[in-house]
Design a protein around this motif. Structure first.
Motif, PDB file in Angstrom:
ATOM      1  N   VAL A   4     -26.460  -2.312  34.492  1.00 28.11           N
ATOM      2  CA  VAL A   4     -25.412  -2.487  33.492  1.00 28.11           C
ATOM      3  C   VAL A   4     -25.255  -3.974  33.191  1.00 28.11           C
ATOM      4  CG1 VAL A   4     -22.972  -2.172  32.962  1.00 28.11           C
ATOM      5  CG2 VAL A   4     -24.217  -0.407  34.231  1.00 28.11           C
ATOM      6  N   LEU A   5     -25.283  -4.304  31.919  1.00 23.80           N
ATOM      7  CA  LEU A   5     -25.133  -5.687  31.477  1.00 23.80           C
ATOM      8  C   LEU A   5     -23.702  -5.903  31.016  1.00 23.80           C
ATOM      9  CD1 LEU A   5     -26.769  -8.305  31.009  1.00 23.80           C
ATOM     10  CD2 LEU A   5     -27.107  -7.540  28.657  1.00 23.80           C
ATOM     11  N   GLY A   6     -22.955  -6.753  31.724  1.00 24.38           N
ATOM     12  CA  GLY A   6     -21.602  -7.098  31.322  1.00 24.38           C
ATOM     13  C   GLY A   6     -21.633  -8.235  30.318  1.00 24.38           C
ATOM     14  N   ILE A   7     -20.932  -8.070  29.204  1.00 21.81           N
ATOM     15  CA  ILE A   7     -20.973  -9.044  28.117  1.00 21.81           C
ATOM     16  C   ILE A   7     -19.562  -9.492  27.776  1.00 21.81           C
ATOM     17  CG2 ILE A   7     -21.719  -9.488  25.748  1.00 21.81           C
ATOM     18  CD1 ILE A   7     -23.633  -7.091  26.075  1.00 21.81           C
ATOM     19  N   GLN A   8     -19.337 -10.790  27.786  1.00 22.03           N
ATOM     20  CA  GLN A   8     -18.061 -11.371  27.381  1.00 22.03           C
ATOM     21  C   GLN A   8     -18.288 -12.183  26.107  1.00 22.03           C
ATOM     22  OE1 GLN A   8     -16.872 -13.621  30.887  1.00 22.03           O
ATOM     23  NE2 GLN A   8     -15.602 -11.928  31.581  1.00 22.03           N
ATOM     24  N   VAL A   9     -17.524 -11.864  25.079  1.00 21.65           N
ATOM     25  CA  VAL A   9     -17.685 -12.502  23.777  1.00 21.65           C
ATOM     26  C   VAL A   9     -16.408 -13.232  23.401  1.00 21.65           C
ATOM     27  CG1 VAL A   9     -18.152 -12.123  21.319  1.00 21.65           C
ATOM     28  CG2 VAL A   9     -19.272 -10.685  23.038  1.00 21.65           C
ATOM     29  N   ASN A  10     -16.568 -14.452  22.918  1.00 21.92           N
ATOM     30  CA  ASN A  10     -15.446 -15.219  22.381  1.00 21.92           C
ATOM     31  C   ASN A  10     -15.917 -15.837  21.066  1.00 21.92           C
ATOM     32  OD1 ASN A  10     -13.342 -16.969  21.760  1.00 21.92           O
ATOM     33  ND2 ASN A  10     -12.986 -17.546  23.885  1.00 21.92           N
ATOM     34  N   ALA A  11     -15.422 -15.308  19.951  1.00 14.96           N
ATOM     35  CA  ALA A  11     -15.864 -15.772  18.633  1.00 14.96           C
ATOM     36  C   ALA A  11     -14.660 -16.223  17.811  1.00 14.96           C
ATOM     37  CB  ALA A  11     -16.600 -14.656  17.895  1.00 14.96           C
ATOM     38  N   THR A  12     -14.761 -17.393  17.243  1.00 19.57           N
ATOM     39  CA  THR A  12     -13.725 -17.911  16.354  1.00 19.57           C
ATOM     40  C   THR A  12     -14.332 -18.193  14.991  1.00 19.57           C
ATOM     41  OG1 THR A  12     -12.474 -18.917  18.160  1.00 19.57           O
ATOM     42  CG2 THR A  12     -12.049 -19.741  15.945  1.00 19.57           C
ATOM     43  N   VAL A  13     -13.720 -17.648  13.950  1.00 19.75           N
ATOM     44  CA  VAL A  13     -14.185 -17.845  12.578  1.00 19.75           C
ATOM     45  C   VAL A  13     -13.061 -18.471  11.763  1.00 19.75           C
ATOM     46  CG1 VAL A  13     -15.170 -16.765  10.532  1.00 19.75           C
ATOM     47  CG2 VAL A  13     -15.642 -15.795  12.789  1.00 19.75           C
ATOM     48  N   ASP A  14     -13.335 -19.612  11.163  1.00 20.98           N
ATOM     49  CA  ASP A  14     -12.395 -20.269  10.255  1.00 20.98           C
ATOM     50  C   ASP A  14     -12.879 -20.075   8.823  1.00 20.98           C
ATOM     51  OD1 ASP A  14     -10.252 -21.837  11.756  1.00 20.98           O
ATOM     52  OD2 ASP A  14     -12.063 -22.469  12.808  1.00 20.98           O
ATOM     53  N   TYR A  15     -11.977 -19.612   7.964  1.00 23.27           N
ATOM     54  CA  TYR A  15     -12.291 -19.399   6.553  1.00 23.27           C
ATOM     55  C   TYR A  15     -11.628 -20.495   5.716  1.00 23.27           C
ATOM     56  CZ  TYR A  15     -13.423 -14.577   7.976  1.00 23.27           C
ATOM     57  OH  TYR A  15     -13.948 -13.461   8.582  1.00 23.27           O
ATOM     58  N   SER A  16     -12.313 -20.921   4.659  1.00 23.49           N
ATOM     59  CA  SER A  16     -11.751 -21.930   3.759  1.00 23.49           C
ATOM     60  C   SER A  16     -12.472 -21.854   2.414  1.00 23.49           C
ATOM     61  CB  SER A  16     -11.886 -23.337   4.359  1.00 23.49           C
ATOM     62  OG  SER A  16     -13.257 -23.660   4.573  1.00 23.49           O
ATOM     63  N   GLN A  17     -12.028 -22.686   1.476  1.00 24.65           N
ATOM     64  CA  GLN A  17     -12.639 -22.780   0.144  1.00 24.65           C
ATOM     65  C   GLN A  17     -12.727 -21.404  -0.526  1.00 24.65           C
ATOM     66  OE1 GLN A  17     -16.199 -25.306   0.052  1.00 24.65           O
ATOM     67  NE2 GLN A  17     -15.636 -26.142   2.050  1.00 24.65           N
ATOM     68  N   PHE A  18     -11.635 -20.655  -0.444  1.00 26.09           N
ATOM     69  CA  PHE A  18     -11.596 -19.320  -1.012  1.00 26.09           C
ATOM     70  C   PHE A  18     -11.775 -19.352  -2.531  1.00 26.09           C
ATOM     71  CE2 PHE A  18      -8.860 -19.427   2.761  1.00 26.09           C
ATOM     72  CZ  PHE A  18      -9.426 -18.418   3.529  1.00 26.09           C
ATOM     73  N   ASN A  19     -12.751 -18.594  -3.011  1.00 23.21           N
ATOM     74  CA  ASN A  19     -12.994 -18.407  -4.452  1.00 23.21           C
ATOM     75  C   ASN A  19     -13.227 -19.712  -5.205  1.00 23.21           C
ATOM     76  OD1 ASN A  19     -12.783 -15.582  -4.308  1.00 23.21           O
ATOM     77  ND2 ASN A  19     -10.559 -15.674  -4.504  1.00 23.21           N
ATOM     78  N   GLN A  20     -13.668 -20.727  -4.505  1.00 21.31           N
ATOM     79  CA  GLN A  20     -14.009 -21.976  -5.175  1.00 21.31           C
ATOM     80  C   GLN A  20     -15.457 -21.915  -5.655  1.00 21.31           C
ATOM     81  OE1 GLN A  20     -13.074 -25.517  -2.964  1.00 21.31           O
ATOM     82  NE2 GLN A  20     -11.045 -24.785  -2.370  1.00 21.31           N
ATOM     83  N   PRO A  21     -15.730 -22.415  -6.844  1.00 20.21           N
ATOM     84  CA  PRO A  21     -17.095 -22.303  -7.378  1.00 20.21           C
ATOM     85  C   PRO A  21     -18.077 -23.207  -6.640  1.00 20.21           C
ATOM     86  CG  PRO A  21     -15.710 -23.624  -8.827  1.00 20.21           C
ATOM     87  CD  PRO A  21     -14.796 -23.069  -7.779  1.00 20.21           C
ATOM     88  N   PHE A  22     -19.161 -22.631  -6.180  1.00 16.90           N
ATOM     89  CA  PHE A  22     -20.275 -23.410  -5.675  1.00 16.90           C
ATOM     90  C   PHE A  22     -21.547 -22.576  -5.811  1.00 16.90           C
ATOM     91  CE2 PHE A  22     -20.384 -20.982  -1.776  1.00 16.90           C
ATOM     92  CZ  PHE A  22     -19.063 -20.794  -1.409  1.00 16.90           C
ATOM     93  N   THR A  23     -22.678 -23.256  -5.774  1.00 16.76           N
ATOM     94  CA  THR A  23     -23.967 -22.625  -6.034  1.00 16.76           C
ATOM     95  C   THR A  23     -24.869 -22.746  -4.819  1.00 16.76           C
ATOM     96  OG1 THR A  23     -23.798 -23.177  -8.380  1.00 16.76           O
ATOM     97  CG2 THR A  23     -25.985 -22.601  -7.540  1.00 16.76           C
TER      98      THR A  23
END
Length: 312
Positions: free
Chosen positions: A274-293
Motif C-alpha cells: 500500500v502506497l500512502g500519499i500525502q498531497v498539499n496543493a495551493t493554487v492562486d488565481y489572478s488576471q481573471f478575464n484579462q486579454p492575453f494571447t
C-alpha cells in the motif's frame, strides 16, 4: 494503456500523472464572520458558476506530494521484479495561463524521483497540439492525443481539474470563517471537509477522460484508492465570486495489488503493498478575464515519441 508493462519507473510516472488530476495558503489574518446574507453554500455555488465561465485566467501553483510505501514485506521478490522505494518526495512549482476552451501555457519546475530533479519545463497547448521545450531549449510538437497523463504536465495548471473540487465541495461539510484578509484583500474564507467517497466521485466525474486514461483505468484507480482525509480551503471575493486561492490537503492509500491485478503483466510487475500519499496543493488565481494571447513556437520539431524530448 497506462498501467501495462509497469516497471518501478513507469509506475511512478503514471501515479504522478494521476496526482496531477487531484492536485487540485498565503498568510491569513482576521476573521469577522460573514459580512453578507449569503450562506457558504450559496457563495460556493456562485463561485462554481463564475469559474466555469471564465474566458482567461492566470494560475500560480505549489504542489508537494510525499509517498511512503507501507507493508513492503507483502511484496513478492523476484529476479525480474522490483519493489517501490520506501519514501519519495515530489514537488512542482510553477505558473500557467489559460485561454478557454483549448489554449494553455505552463512554466514549471519539477522534482520527481526517477524522472529528474529540478526539471525546468515549458509547455504550450494550442489547436490540439502540445509544444514542449526541453532543458536544451529545443521545442518539440506532438498531437495532444498522443500524450498520456504522465507525459504532459499541463494538467498541473489546468483550472478545470480544480473547479471539479468546487462541485464536490457543495456536498461536503462546510465551515464558514467569514471575511479574512489574504494577500491584502478581504475575501470569504470557507473550509471544506470531504467524505470518504469524494475521491472516487472526482475520478469518475470526467465527461472527457484525461489523455492516456481509459474508463477501465479510472475504475481500477478508484477501486484501488482509499481516501483517509481531505480538506479544501477557499478564498472567494463576494463581488465577482472569483476563487482567488484554494489549498487542498489530502491523505490517501493506493493499493498496488488492486491497481495491477487486472493487467496483462501483473505477474511480472513484482510490486505490491500500500502506497500512502500525502498531497498539499495551493493554487492562486489572478488576471481573471484579462486579454492575453498564447503563441506557439514556430521552430518546433515534430515528433510522435515524448521520450525523445527528454533523452536529449
Amino acid at each position: 494503456m497506462l498501467i501495462r508493462r509497469l516497471s518501478t519507473r513507469t509506475f511512478l510516472a503514471g501515479l504522478f500523472g494521476l496526482m496531477l488530476l487531484l492536485s487540485a495558503c498565503g498568510s491569513v489574518s482576521g476573521g469577522s464572520g460573514p459580512s453578507s446574507t449569503l450562506t457558504a453554500g450559496q457563495v460556493l455555488q456562485k463561485a462554481l458558476t463564475t469559474m466555469q465561465h471564465l474566458k482567461t485566467v492566470h494560475l500560480d501553483l505549489s504542489l508537494t506530494e510525499n509517498l511512503q510505501m507501507q507493508s513492503q514485506e507483502t511484496a513478492t521478490p523476484s529476479s525480474q521484479s522490483s519493489s517501490l522505494p520506501g519514501n519519495l518526495a515530489i514537488s512542482i512549482q510553477g505558473s500557467g495561463d489559460e485561454v478557454f476552451p483549448d489554449q494553455a501555457s505552463a512554466q514549471l519546475k519539477v522534482s520527481v524521483p526517477g524522472l529528474g530533479s529540478n526539471l525546468q519545463l515549458n509547455e504550450i497547448l494550442q489547436d490540439g497540439k502540445v509544444y514542449i521545450q526541453n532543458k536544451q531549449g529545443q521545442w518539440y510538437v506532438l498531437e495532444q492525443s498522443s500524450l498520456s497523463g504522465s507525459s504532459s504536465f499541463l494538467g498541473a495548471v489546468n483550472s478545470d481539474q480544480y473547479t471539479r473540487l468546487l462541485a464536490l465541495a457543495q456536498k461536503a461539510q462546510l465551515t464558514d470563517h467569514g471575511d479574512q484578509t489574504l494577500h491584502g484583500q478581504s475575501l470569504r474564507h470557507i473550509s471544506v471537509t470531504f467524505g470518504r467517497d469524494a475521491l472516487k466521485e472526482l475520478l469518475t466525474s470526467f465527461e472527457q477522460l484525461p489523455s492516456g486514461l481509459s474508463q477501465s483505468d479510472i475504475q481500477r484507480i478508484a477501486q484501488a484508492t482509499t481516501l483517509r482525509q481531505a480538506g479544501l480551503d477557499l478564498w472567494i471575493d463576494e463581488q465577482n465570486f472569483y476563487v482567488h486561492e484554494m489549498n487542498l490537503k489530502m491523505n490517501i492509500d493506493l493499493d498496488a495489488n488492486k491497481l495491477l491485478q487486472s493487467t496483462a503483466t501483473t505477474g511480472n510487475s513484482g510490486m505490491s503493498g500500500v502506497l500512502g500519499i500525502q498531497v498539499n496543493a495551493t493554487v492562486d488565481y489572478s488576471q481573471f478575464n484579462q486579454p492575453f494571447t498564447i503563441k506557439a513556437p514556430t521552430n518546433a520539431t515534430p515528433t510522435d515519441n515524448p521520450q525523445t524530448i527528454f533523452q536529449q
